[in-house]
Design an enzyme around this catalytic site. Sequence first.
Site, short mmCIF file in Angstrom:
data_model
loop_
_atom_site.label_atom_id
_atom_site.label_comp_id
_atom_site.label_asym_id
_atom_site.label_seq_id
_atom_site.Cartn_x
_atom_site.Cartn_y
_atom_site.Cartn_z
N CYS A 257 -26.28 -9.46 10.69
CA CYS A 257 -24.94 -9.63 10.13
C CYS A 257 -23.99 -10.29 11.11
CB CYS A 257 -24.43 -8.28 9.63
SG CYS A 257 -23.14 -8.43 8.37
N LEU A 258 -23.00 -9.60 11.66
CA LEU A 258 -22.11 -10.21 12.65
C LEU A 258 -22.90 -10.71 13.85
CD1 LEU A 258 -19.30 -10.91 13.73
CD2 LEU A 258 -19.11 -8.58 14.59
N HIS A 342 -29.20 -6.72 5.72
CA HIS A 342 -29.41 -5.49 6.47
C HIS A 342 -30.80 -4.90 6.24
CE1 HIS A 342 -25.30 -4.72 8.02
NE2 HIS A 342 -24.97 -5.54 7.02
N GLU A 344 -32.15 -2.56 7.82
CA GLU A 344 -32.14 -1.11 8.08
C GLU A 344 -31.61 -0.33 6.89
OE1 GLU A 344 -27.94 -1.95 8.21
OE2 GLU A 344 -29.70 -3.07 8.88
#
Length: 371
Positions: A257-258, A342, A344
């Site tokens: 992500c970021l 994501h 996770e």
Amino acid sequence: MSLPKRKKAILALSDGTIAHGWAVGHEGITGGELCFNTSMTGYQEIFTDPSYHGQLMMMTYPHIGNYGTMSRDDEARKVMVAGIITRAFSHEFSNPMADGSLQEYLEDQEVVGISGVDTRKLVRHIREKGVMNAVISSTELDEEKLVQMAKDWEDMTGLELASKVSRNEAQTVNGESDFKIAAFDYGIKQNIINSLNARGCTLRVFPAKTSLEEIKDWDADGFFFSNGPGDPNATAEYALETVEYAKSTGKPLFGICLGHQLMALSEGIEVGKMFVGHRGANHPVKNLRTGLVEISTQNHGFAVTEGSVKDEVAEVTHINLNDGTVEGLRFKNFPGFSVQYHPEASPGPHDSAYLFDEFIDMMKEGKGIEV
């Protein structure tokens, strides 16, 4: 249990749109960028995801709160969303494992919310007009004042928020293998830590702003760059020094992500604001290397600009099948890869968990261990 007496609340958008409903959670006024999430379950994990810091979360699934809350489902130490919007809010819950109701949970953490809103209508509005700021209020009911407040609210573009949700000091999470990971907390989710720790890795989780001397002392086998809120271009002003150091070591890098966006920016790849972000647990992503489609959890309002990815710099490994946006990169000038979504995901889906194994394999190769 007896239901509480309902109190009126208003949702006011910066374009003048007004929605009336009933107050839930803490009574008061809150505001931020209005976004929506399409997940059917996992509302607690969503509300505690640090990447949502400063945003109002509107749930498209109508029934929210029906299974209560459990402390083990928190992705961070507190609720991170600025406020919540739901169609039907359940004060009662039917989960014998729950610690308490969602109403109690939101009251304890002073999170303002509104229910009884036609969320699907509002989602269509945002998809047509684009994301915008909004205000929720259960104390001030003057519509004109609330619309102006929404217009004046700080815009997400150019906003640095990662340092506001990061931990204050480094923390070591011990594993059973010899692999040491330097993980950078720009708003890291607990299940990322769990996913790496479950694979035997020992993590040293560093605050967003950590000196290179402290990072060097850890002597990591790999570097992980986490998810987080705000504009990645603003975060890059201090985070790219860390990314550049990690690249210079020749050790494997992995970003989510970021973290994915920061790794891209470090290679001259552009990252821009999306018209409408991706948020939910049902987004199809195609792995261009295998040809397989993964159902993914996503949460981002910024994305890599496809046209800025040069062949000599990175390979696009994953794309979003809804709009064709870049979802994954494998870099060519250093051993590293990153994904926008994501892997996770908690409570799920788990289609992309293999990416953590690929990171472990890269560290094995770096240490001369047979994969």
